[in-house]
Design an enzyme around this catalytic site. Structure first.
Site, PDB file in Angstrom:
ATOM      1  N   ARG A 152       0.856  -1.192   0.000  1.00 12.61           N
ATOM      2  CA  ARG A 152       0.000   0.000   0.000  1.00 12.61           C
ATOM      3  C   ARG A 152       0.891   1.241   0.000  1.00 12.61           C
ATOM      4  NH1 ARG A 152      -2.126  -3.514   3.943  1.00 12.61           N
ATOM      5  NH2 ARG A 152      -4.222  -4.292   3.469  1.00 12.61           N
ATOM      6  N   LYS A 177      -1.703  -2.043   7.815  1.00 15.10           N
ATOM      7  CA  LYS A 177      -3.126  -1.803   8.037  1.00 15.10           C
ATOM      8  C   LYS A 177      -3.663  -2.774   9.077  1.00 15.10           C
ATOM      9  CE  LYS A 177      -7.453  -1.102   5.542  1.00 15.10           C
ATOM     10  NZ  LYS A 177      -8.148  -1.128   4.229  1.00 15.10           N
ATOM     11  N   HIS A 241      -2.547   2.749  -5.934  1.00 11.49           N
ATOM     12  CA  HIS A 241      -3.005   1.501  -5.313  1.00 11.49           C
ATOM     13  C   HIS A 241      -3.223   0.411  -6.360  1.00 11.49           C
ATOM     14  CE1 HIS A 241      -4.517  -0.545  -1.726  1.00 11.49           C
ATOM     15  NE2 HIS A 241      -5.476  -1.060  -2.475  1.00 11.49           N
ATOM     16  N   ARG A 244      -0.776  -2.456  -6.533  1.00 13.16           N
ATOM     17  CA  ARG A 244      -1.054  -3.564  -5.606  1.00 13.16           C
ATOM     18  C   ARG A 244      -2.050  -4.534  -6.234  1.00 13.16           C
ATOM     19  NH1 ARG A 244      -1.481  -5.027   0.020  1.00 13.16           N
ATOM     20  NH2 ARG A 244      -3.622  -5.438   0.678  1.00 13.16           N
ATOM     21  N   HIS A 267      -4.793  -9.590   3.788  1.00 12.25           N
ATOM     22  CA  HIS A 267      -6.250  -9.561   3.899  1.00 12.25           C
ATOM     23  C   HIS A 267      -6.711 -10.441   5.055  1.00 12.25           C
ATOM     24  CE1 HIS A 267      -6.751  -8.455  -0.637  1.00 12.25           C
ATOM     25  NE2 HIS A 267      -6.479  -7.407   0.114  1.00 12.25           N
ATOM     26  N   TYR A 276      -9.993 -10.770  -7.142  1.00 10.22           N
ATOM     27  CA  TYR A 276      -9.000 -10.822  -8.219  1.00 10.22           C
ATOM     28  C   TYR A 276      -9.280 -11.960  -9.204  1.00 10.22           C
ATOM     29  CZ  TYR A 276      -6.583  -7.425  -5.363  1.00 10.22           C
ATOM     30  OH  TYR A 276      -6.277  -6.301  -4.633  1.00 10.22           O
TER      31      TYR A 276
END
Length: 298
Positions: A152, A177, A241, A244, A267, A276
Site C-alpha cells: 500500500r 493496516k 493503489h 497492488r 487480507h 482478483y
C-alpha cells in the site's frame, strides 16, 4: 443538490464550547486507541461536520431518531457515495459506542450499499513501460516496490531500511493496516535497484526520504505515479493503489495459490482476495467467444 464541503471547509466550521469539548475527547480516544493518522483525520472531520448539524446541542442528548433524520436529509442533499455514508455512520457510532459506551444495537443505522466495482489492471507490459518511462531512480524504485511486493502507499512511505532483509530476501512490513505485521518477498530486481539507489542517495532511516531526511509524503508519491502514467501513455483510469491490484492479479494469473496471495496482501478474509479472480485472465483465455466460433464455421 448542494456540494459536500471539503475537509478544509469543515475544519473552519465554528462549534459551541461544549461541542469542541466533545470533539477533543473524541480525538483523544482515537489517539489512545492508536488509530492511523488517516483514520483520525477522516473520523474527526466527519464527526465535526455531524456536530455542526446540531448547533447549540450537546451531542450526548441527540437521539437516534434525530441522527437518522439528519443522515437521511444529508444523503438526499449531497447524494453521498456508499463509502462516504458509511464513513459518516462509523464516525458517529464511534462517539456513542466507544466514547459514551452506549449499546451498539441502539445505533444500528441504515448502510448504503457499495457498488461492486472491479479494479483496472495493467498488463505486465504496461507495468514495465511505467518503470521505463520513469527516469528518476528514486521515483522508479518506489513504483517497483509497490508492484513487486503488493505494498500500500502508506507501507511504501513508512518502509525503513532496517525492514529490508537481503539475507532472507524478505521485506518486513511493521504495523501495516490493522496494526498487523506481515512479510512479503524481496524482489531480486528491486534489490539490485535499491543498492544502486542507496549508493547515490544514502538515505539514513526511511527507504524514501526527502531532501531534509523526512519521509516522502503520500501526496508526492501520488504525483510521481500520475506523471509516470501520463508519460507511459496509459489511458486506463488507475491510481497508485492499482500497482497492488496488479501484483495480486499477475500472481494469480501466474498460478500462485489464492491463500498465499491473501497472506501476502494481508487480507483478513479470503473474500477480499477473491475479487482478483474476476479480473484475472487465466480462465477467460480458455473460453472461446461465440463470435469466434461462429466465424470458424464459415
Amino acid at each position: 443538490m448542494k456540494a459536500l464541503p471539503s475537509g478544509k471547509q469543515v475544519s473552519q466550521i465554528l462549534l459551541e464550547p461544549m461541542q469542541l469539548k466533545a470533539l477533543a475527547a473524541y480525538l483523544a480516544l482515537i489517539d489512545l486507541k492508536r488509530y492511523s493518522p488517516a483514520t483520525r483525520r477522516s473520523y474527526g472531520t466527519a464527526f465535526r461536520y455531524f456536530l455542526s448539524g446540531f448547533p447549540g446541542r450537546k451531542p450526548s442528548v441527540i437521539s437516534k431518531a434525530e441522527i437518522m433524520d439528519w443522515l437521511l436529509r444529508q444523503q438526499k442533499a449531497h447524494d453521498w457515495s456508499g463509502s462516504y455514508q458509511n464513513l459518516m455512520i462509523n464516525a458517529i457510532k464511534f462517539f456513542y459506542e466507544q466514547l459514551l459506551k452506549r449499546p451498539r444495537e441502539e445505533y444500528d443505522l441504515p448502510r448504503a450499499k457499495e457498488p461492486h466495482l472491479l479494479p483496472n489492471i495493467l498488463s505486465v507490459e504496461e507495468v514495465l513501460r511505467l518503470f521505463e518511462c520513469t527516469g528518476n531512480r528514486k521515483h522508479r524504485l518506489l513504483l517497483m516496490l509497490a508492484y513487486s511486493g503488493g505494498l500500500r502507499i502508506s507501507e511504501v512511505v513508512n518502509l525503513e531500511l532496517a525492514d529490508v532483509d537481503s539475507r532472507r530476501m524478505v521485506i518486513h512490513l511493521r504495523a501495516a493496516k490493522g496494526k498487523r505485521d506481515r512479510v512479503v518477498m524481496l524482489s531480486e530486481v528491486f534489490l539490485e535497484e535499491l543498492r544502486e539507489y542507496y549508493r547515490r542517495y544514502r538515505p539514513k532511516r526511511w527507504v524514501f526520504e526527502g531532501q531534509t531526511g523526512e519521509r516522502y509524503s503520500v501526496r508526492s508519491i501520488q504525483l510521481v505515479f500520475r506523471a509516470a502514467v501520463k508519460k507511459a501513455g496509459i489511458r486506463k483510469r488507475i491510481t497508485f493503489h492499482g500497482l497492488r491490484h496488479c501484483f495480486a492479479t499477475h500472481l494469480l494469473e501466474g498460478g500462485t495459490d489464492l491463500r498465499r496471495i491473501q497472506e501476502l496482501l494481508g487480507h483478513r478474509s479470503i473474500k477480499t482476495t477473491l475479487r482478483y479472480t474476476h479480473v484475472a485472465t487465466t480462465d477467460l483465455a480458455k473460453v472461446t467467444s461465440p463470435l469466434d466460433k461462429a466465424k470458424q464455421r464459415k
